[in-house]
Motif scaffolding. Structure first.
Motif, PDB file in Angstrom:
ATOM      1  N   GLU A  16      37.110  42.366  31.281  1.00 56.08           N
ATOM      2  CA  GLU A  16      36.738  43.752  30.988  1.00 56.08           C
ATOM      3  C   GLU A  16      35.786  44.322  32.038  1.00 56.08           C
ATOM      4  O   GLU A  16      35.941  45.457  32.484  1.00 56.08           O
ATOM      5  CB  GLU A  16      36.089  43.821  29.610  1.00 56.08           C
ATOM      6  CG  GLU A  16      35.655  45.209  29.209  1.00 56.08           C
ATOM      7  CD  GLU A  16      34.857  45.219  27.930  1.00 56.08           C
ATOM      8  OE1 GLU A  16      34.619  46.320  27.435  1.00 56.08           O
ATOM      9  OE2 GLU A  16      34.453  44.148  27.431  1.00 56.08           O
ATOM     10  N   GLN A  17      34.815  43.543  32.459  1.00 56.12           N
ATOM     11  CA  GLN A  17      33.785  44.048  33.368  1.00 56.12           C
ATOM     12  C   GLN A  17      34.208  44.086  34.830  1.00 56.12           C
ATOM     13  O   GLN A  17      33.637  44.839  35.615  1.00 56.12           O
ATOM     14  CB  GLN A  17      32.517  43.199  33.238  1.00 56.12           C
ATOM     15  CG  GLN A  17      31.844  43.363  31.902  1.00 56.12           C
ATOM     16  CD  GLN A  17      30.673  42.406  31.715  1.00 56.12           C
ATOM     17  OE1 GLN A  17      30.463  41.496  32.511  1.00 56.12           O
ATOM     18  NE2 GLN A  17      29.922  42.612  30.640  1.00 56.12           N
ATOM     19  N   ASN A  18      35.204  43.296  35.197  1.00 60.54           N
ATOM     20  CA  ASN A  18      35.541  43.180  36.612  1.00 60.54           C
ATOM     21  C   ASN A  18      36.871  43.793  37.011  1.00 60.54           C
ATOM     22  O   ASN A  18      37.195  43.816  38.193  1.00 60.54           O
ATOM     23  CB  ASN A  18      35.511  41.702  37.030  1.00 60.54           C
ATOM     24  CG  ASN A  18      34.121  41.145  36.948  1.00 60.54           C
ATOM     25  OD1 ASN A  18      33.221  41.593  37.649  1.00 60.54           O
ATOM     26  ND2 ASN A  18      33.906  40.199  36.052  1.00 60.54           N
ATOM     27  N   ILE A  19      37.622  44.284  36.068  1.00 61.07           N
ATOM     28  CA  ILE A  19      38.920  44.854  36.411  1.00 61.07           C
ATOM     29  C   ILE A  19      38.744  46.317  36.808  1.00 61.07           C
ATOM     30  O   ILE A  19      37.917  47.025  36.245  1.00 61.07           O
ATOM     31  CB  ILE A  19      39.926  44.692  35.236  1.00 61.07           C
ATOM     32  CG1 ILE A  19      41.357  44.763  35.739  1.00 61.07           C
ATOM     33  CG2 ILE A  19      39.680  45.714  34.159  1.00 61.07           C
ATOM     34  CD1 ILE A  19      41.793  43.561  36.494  1.00 61.07           C
ATOM     35  N   ASP A  20      39.461  46.724  37.814  1.00 64.55           N
ATOM     36  CA  ASP A  20      39.471  48.126  38.206  1.00 64.55           C
ATOM     37  C   ASP A  20      40.848  48.450  38.778  1.00 64.55           C
ATOM     38  O   ASP A  20      41.721  47.587  38.857  1.00 64.55           O
ATOM     39  CB  ASP A  20      38.345  48.447  39.191  1.00 64.55           C
ATOM     40  CG  ASP A  20      38.405  47.630  40.474  1.00 64.55           C
ATOM     41  OD1 ASP A  20      39.508  47.202  40.874  1.00 64.55           O
ATOM     42  OD2 ASP A  20      37.344  47.416  41.088  1.00 64.55           O
ATOM     43  N   ASP A  21      41.029  49.704  39.174  1.00 59.80           N
ATOM     44  CA  ASP A  21      42.349  50.130  39.654  1.00 59.80           C
ATOM     45  C   ASP A  21      42.804  49.377  40.890  1.00 59.80           C
ATOM     46  O   ASP A  21      44.003  49.236  41.124  1.00 59.80           O
ATOM     47  CB  ASP A  21      42.350  51.635  39.925  1.00 59.80           C
ATOM     48  CG  ASP A  21      42.327  52.449  38.642  1.00 59.80           C
ATOM     49  OD1 ASP A  21      42.726  51.918  37.583  1.00 59.80           O
ATOM     50  OD2 ASP A  21      41.905  53.622  38.694  1.00 59.80           O
ATOM     51  N   SER A  22      41.866  48.874  41.672  1.00 67.97           N
ATOM     52  CA  SER A  22      42.259  48.187  42.895  1.00 67.97           C
ATOM     53  C   SER A  22      42.771  46.768  42.648  1.00 67.97           C
ATOM     54  O   SER A  22      43.495  46.223  43.473  1.00 67.97           O
ATOM     55  CB  SER A  22      41.092  48.142  43.888  1.00 67.97           C
ATOM     56  OG  SER A  22      40.073  47.307  43.396  1.00 67.97           O
ATOM     57  N   ASN A  23      42.415  46.156  41.510  1.00 65.59           N
ATOM     58  CA  ASN A  23      42.876  44.785  41.293  1.00 65.59           C
ATOM     59  C   ASN A  23      43.703  44.594  40.020  1.00 65.59           C
ATOM     60  O   ASN A  23      44.195  43.506  39.773  1.00 65.59           O
ATOM     61  CB  ASN A  23      41.706  43.799  41.324  1.00 65.59           C
ATOM     62  CG  ASN A  23      40.656  44.090  40.280  1.00 65.59           C
ATOM     63  OD1 ASN A  23      40.894  44.793  39.314  1.00 65.59           O
ATOM     64  ND2 ASN A  23      39.470  43.532  40.471  1.00 65.59           N
ATOM     65  N   ILE A  24      43.893  45.650  39.239  1.00 62.17           N
ATOM     66  CA  ILE A  24      44.655  45.482  38.005  1.00 62.17           C
ATOM     67  C   ILE A  24      46.131  45.183  38.295  1.00 62.17           C
ATOM     68  O   ILE A  24      46.761  44.423  37.574  1.00 62.17           O
ATOM     69  CB  ILE A  24      44.507  46.687  37.056  1.00 62.17           C
ATOM     70  CG1 ILE A  24      44.989  46.278  35.671  1.00 62.17           C
ATOM     71  CG2 ILE A  24      45.233  47.911  37.569  1.00 62.17           C
ATOM     72  CD1 ILE A  24      44.446  47.076  34.545  1.00 62.17           C
ATOM     73  N   SER A  25      46.674  45.731  39.367  1.00 55.92           N
ATOM     74  CA  SER A  25      48.078  45.456  39.676  1.00 55.92           C
ATOM     75  C   SER A  25      48.264  43.992  40.060  1.00 55.92           C
ATOM     76  O   SER A  25      49.273  43.378  39.710  1.00 55.92           O
ATOM     77  CB  SER A  25      48.603  46.378  40.773  1.00 55.92           C
ATOM     78  OG  SER A  25      47.931  46.158  41.978  1.00 55.92           O
ATOM     79  N   THR A  26      47.279  43.420  40.750  1.00 55.28           N
ATOM     80  CA  THR A  26      47.353  41.999  41.087  1.00 55.28           C
ATOM     81  C   THR A  26      47.322  41.138  39.835  1.00 55.28           C
ATOM     82  O   THR A  26      48.114  40.201  39.685  1.00 55.28           O
ATOM     83  CB  THR A  26      46.184  41.611  42.015  1.00 55.28           C
ATOM     84  OG1 THR A  26      46.239  42.418  43.188  1.00 55.28           O
ATOM     85  CG2 THR A  26      46.235  40.142  42.387  1.00 55.28           C
ATOM     86  N   LEU A  27      46.415  41.462  38.916  1.00 56.52           N
ATOM     87  CA  LEU A  27      46.333  40.710  37.667  1.00 56.52           C
ATOM     88  C   LEU A  27      47.621  40.860  36.859  1.00 56.52           C
ATOM     89  O   LEU A  27      48.125  39.887  36.297  1.00 56.52           O
ATOM     90  CB  LEU A  27      45.127  41.161  36.844  1.00 56.52           C
ATOM     91  CG  LEU A  27      44.880  40.412  35.545  1.00 56.52           C
ATOM     92  CD1 LEU A  27      44.684  38.911  35.797  1.00 56.52           C
ATOM     93  CD2 LEU A  27      43.686  41.002  34.806  1.00 56.52           C
ATOM     94  N   ALA A  28      48.163  42.055  36.823  1.00 52.64           N
ATOM     95  CA  ALA A  28      49.419  42.282  36.095  1.00 52.64           C
ATOM     96  C   ALA A  28      50.541  41.426  36.676  1.00 52.64           C
ATOM     97  O   ALA A  28      51.324  40.827  35.931  1.00 52.64           O
ATOM     98  CB  ALA A  28      49.792  43.760  36.132  1.00 52.64           C
ATOM     99  N   LYS A  29      50.612  41.341  37.979  1.00 52.73           N
ATOM    100  CA  LYS A  29      51.646  40.518  38.621  1.00 52.73           C
ATOM    101  C   LYS A  29      51.439  39.045  38.303  1.00 52.73           C
ATOM    102  O   LYS A  29      52.388  38.320  38.008  1.00 52.73           O
ATOM    103  CB  LYS A  29      51.650  40.737  40.133  1.00 52.73           C
ATOM    104  CG  LYS A  29      52.211  42.078  40.529  1.00 52.73           C
ATOM    105  CD  LYS A  29      52.103  42.302  42.022  1.00 52.73           C
ATOM    106  CE  LYS A  29      52.518  43.715  42.366  1.00 52.73           C
ATOM    107  NZ  LYS A  29      52.276  44.063  43.750  1.00 52.73           N
ATOM    108  N   LEU A  30      50.189  38.582  38.376  1.00 50.87           N
ATOM    109  CA  LEU A  30      49.896  37.175  38.086  1.00 50.87           C
ATOM    110  C   LEU A  30      50.255  36.807  36.645  1.00 50.87           C
ATOM    111  O   LEU A  30      50.723  35.703  36.375  1.00 50.87           O
ATOM    112  CB  LEU A  30      48.411  36.879  38.323  1.00 50.87           C
ATOM    113  CG  LEU A  30      47.956  36.812  39.766  1.00 50.87           C
ATOM    114  CD1 LEU A  30      46.433  36.773  39.833  1.00 50.87           C
ATOM    115  CD2 LEU A  30      48.553  35.604  40.451  1.00 50.87           C
TER     116      LEU A  30
END
Length: 53
Positions: A16-30
């Motif tokens: 919750e605290q570390n996700i932002d628009d710049s890395n959410i797509s990476t997390l979604a892919k993972l």
């Protein structure tokens, strides 16, 4: 048993605290997750209460 609860809380809080628009797509892919759904689910973390079973 208590550590499991704290571990889950730590993980959810970190996401919750570390996700932002710049890395959410990476997390979604993972996670093989639909990005808009992941955003919604991360927002819902605030509403979650973790209890030991």
């Amino acid at each position: 048993m208590q550590e499991r609860k704290h571990g889950v809380e730590r993980l959810l809080r970190a996401i919750e605290q570390n996700i932002d628009d710049s890395n959410i797509s990476t997390l979604a892919k993972l996670l093989n997750y639909h990005e808009p759904q992941l955003k919604e689910d991360i927002e819902a973390i605030k509403l979650v209460t973790i209890e030991n079973k």
